[in-house]
Enzyme design. Structure first.
Site, PDB file in Angstrom:
ATOM      1  CG  HIS A  24      50.111  33.097  44.884  1.00  0.00           C
ATOM      2  ND1 HIS A  24      50.761  33.129  46.146  1.00  0.00           N
ATOM      3  CD2 HIS A  24      49.791  34.416  44.763  1.00  0.00           C
ATOM      4  CE1 HIS A  24      51.034  34.424  46.423  1.00  0.00           C
ATOM      5  NE2 HIS A  24      50.513  34.954  45.755  1.00  0.00           N
TER       6      HIS A  24
ATOM      7  CG  ASP B  34      52.176  29.675  45.713  1.00  0.00           C
ATOM      8  OD1 ASP B  34      52.634  30.686  45.134  1.00  0.00           O
ATOM      9  OD2 ASP B  34      51.341  29.820  46.309  1.00  0.00           O
TER      10      ASP B  34
ATOM     11  CD  GLU C 179      49.008  29.267  51.316  1.00  0.00           C
ATOM     12  OE1 GLU C 179      49.740  28.264  51.132  1.00  0.00           O
ATOM     13  OE2 GLU C 179      49.269  30.500  51.271  1.00  0.00           O
TER      14      GLU C 179
ATOM     15  CG  HIS D  46      47.950  30.350  47.768  1.00  0.00           C
ATOM     16  ND1 HIS D  46      48.881  31.457  47.243  1.00  0.00           N
ATOM     17  CD2 HIS D  46      46.858  30.550  47.853  1.00  0.00           C
ATOM     18  CE1 HIS D  46      48.030  32.396  47.279  1.00  0.00           C
ATOM     19  NE2 HIS D  46      46.646  32.123  47.760  1.00  0.00           N
ATOM     20  CE1 TYR D  47      55.519  26.749  47.110  1.00  0.00           C
ATOM     21  CE2 TYR D  47      55.189  25.403  45.226  1.00  0.00           C
ATOM     22  CZ  TYR D  47      55.846  26.265  45.702  1.00  0.00           C
ATOM     23  OH  TYR D  47      56.804  27.007  45.309  1.00  0.00           O
ATOM     24  CB  THR D  48      52.310  25.672  52.927  1.00  0.00           C
ATOM     25  OG1 THR D  48      52.859  24.228  52.741  1.00  0.00           O
ATOM     26  CG2 THR D  48      50.910  25.672  53.341  1.00  0.00           C
TER      27      THR D  48
HETATM   28 ZN   LIG Z   1      50.841  31.531  47.505  1.00  0.00          ZN
END
Ligand SMILES: [Zn+2]
Length: 248
Positions: A138, A148, A96, A31-33
Site C-alpha cells: 500500500h 503498510d 488485508e 496491507h496491514y490492518t
Molecule cells: Zn493499507
C-alpha cells in the site's frame, strides 16, 4: 450468495463496501490492518459506515476469509498511483493482513500467517496472470499517506516462495547523497528511476518532501534495514538492480 474465488478462503463474509471495476485487476496490493485486534479490523471492513474493504483478510493463525468478490472493486487502496494508473482499486486485488502495524509496535508477522498469504497470493497471481513486479505494498502506491504493510513484512521470503519482485539489497555504507531541497541532475536522475519503476513521483530535480516519502516507501519494500527517506548509495544501487532485473 457468492462463494470464495479462492479455494484457500475458508468462507465468504460479504462486505457492503464495493463498486464496479473499470477493467480487470492487474496488480495485487498488500496491507496491514493497523488496528489493535483482528476482530476490530474485520468489523470495520464489514461496516457500511467505514467505506473501506478488501478482497481478502488473513488472520494471524493463517485463516483466510474473503470479503469482496474479485470481480468487484473493493475499497482498500484509496488515492494512489502506480505506473500511470491512479485508480488502484479498479486495477488491483487487495489483501488485508492482520497486524497492528507501526502504531502497535510493528510486531513480526507469524509464520503461519505469512505462509497463508503466500499461498493466497500465488493462487491469485496465477489465476489472474499478474506479473511479479505488480505485487505492491500500500505504501508503494500511496507513499505520502501510508506505511503498510511496513518494513517488518518479509518481502524477501515472499520472493523466495514465488511472490513479488526482489533483488538482494546493496549493503549500506555512507550516508545521504542529497541535502533537503537540494536541486540538480542527480536528483532528477533518481526521480526518473523511481518513476520508471512505477512510483508516483514528479521529476522536478529537487529532493523535496514528496521525493523523500517515495524513497522511504521504496526502502520499506526493498531495503528494509534502514528506512529514513535518505537516498544513500545502497538505496540507489538497489533501485538500479531492480530496474535491471525487470529488463531481463
Ligand atoms: Zn493499507
Amino acid at each position: 450468495m457468492h462463494g470464495p474465488d479462492s479455494s484457500l478462503a475458508a468462507e465468504f463474509l460479504a462486505s457492503p463496501n464495493f463498486g464496479e471495476r473499470r477493467g480487470a485487476p492487474n496488480a495485487l496490493v498488500l496491507h496491514y490492518t493497523g488496528m489493535p485486534t483482528a476482530e476490530g479490523a474485520l468489523a470495520t471492513l464489514l461496516d457500511p459506515a467505514s467505506e473501506v474493504s478488501a478482497h481478502y483478510f488473513v488472520f494471524e493463525d493463517g485463516r483466510i476469509v474473503q470479503l469482496v468478490a474479485e470481480r468487484d472493486r473493493a475499497w482498500h487502496a484509496g488515492k494512489g498511483f502506480w505506473k500511470g494508473e491512479s485508480d488502484l482499486n479498479s486495477a488491483s486485488i487487495g489483501i488485508e493482513i492482520v497486524n497492528p502495524g507501526h502504531d502497535g509496535g510493528a510486531p513480526p508477522y507469524p509464520d503461519r500467517q505469512i505462509a497463508a498469504t503466500i499461498a493466497l497470493a500465488r493462487d491469485i497471481l496465477s489465476r489472474r496472470k499478474i506479473p511479479p513486479e505488480r505485487v505492491l505494498a500500500h505504501s508503494d502506491v500511496a507513499p505520502l499517506r501510508k506505511r503498510d504493510p511496513g518494513e517488518a513484512f518479509p518481502w524477501r521470503r515472499l520472493f523466495e516462495d514465488g511472490v513479488g519482485h526482489w533483488v538482494e539489497p546493496a549493503p549500506i555504507s555512507g550516508g545521504a547523497l542529497f541535502r533537503h531541497e537540494e536541486e540538480g541532475p542527480p536528483v532528477r536522475a533518481l526521480q526518473a528511476m523511481l518513476a520508471l519503476y512505477g512510483y508516483g513521483v514528479e521529476i522536478t530535480g529537487v529532493y523535496d518532501r514528496h521525493t523523500r516519502a517515495v524513497v522511504a516507501a521504496f526502502q520499506r519494500h526493498f531495503r528494509p534495514a534502514r528506512v529514513d527517506g535518505e537516498a544513500d548509495a545502497s538505496t540507489v544501487a538497489t533501485l538500479k538492480a531492480l530496474i535491471e532485473a525487470c529488463r531481463r
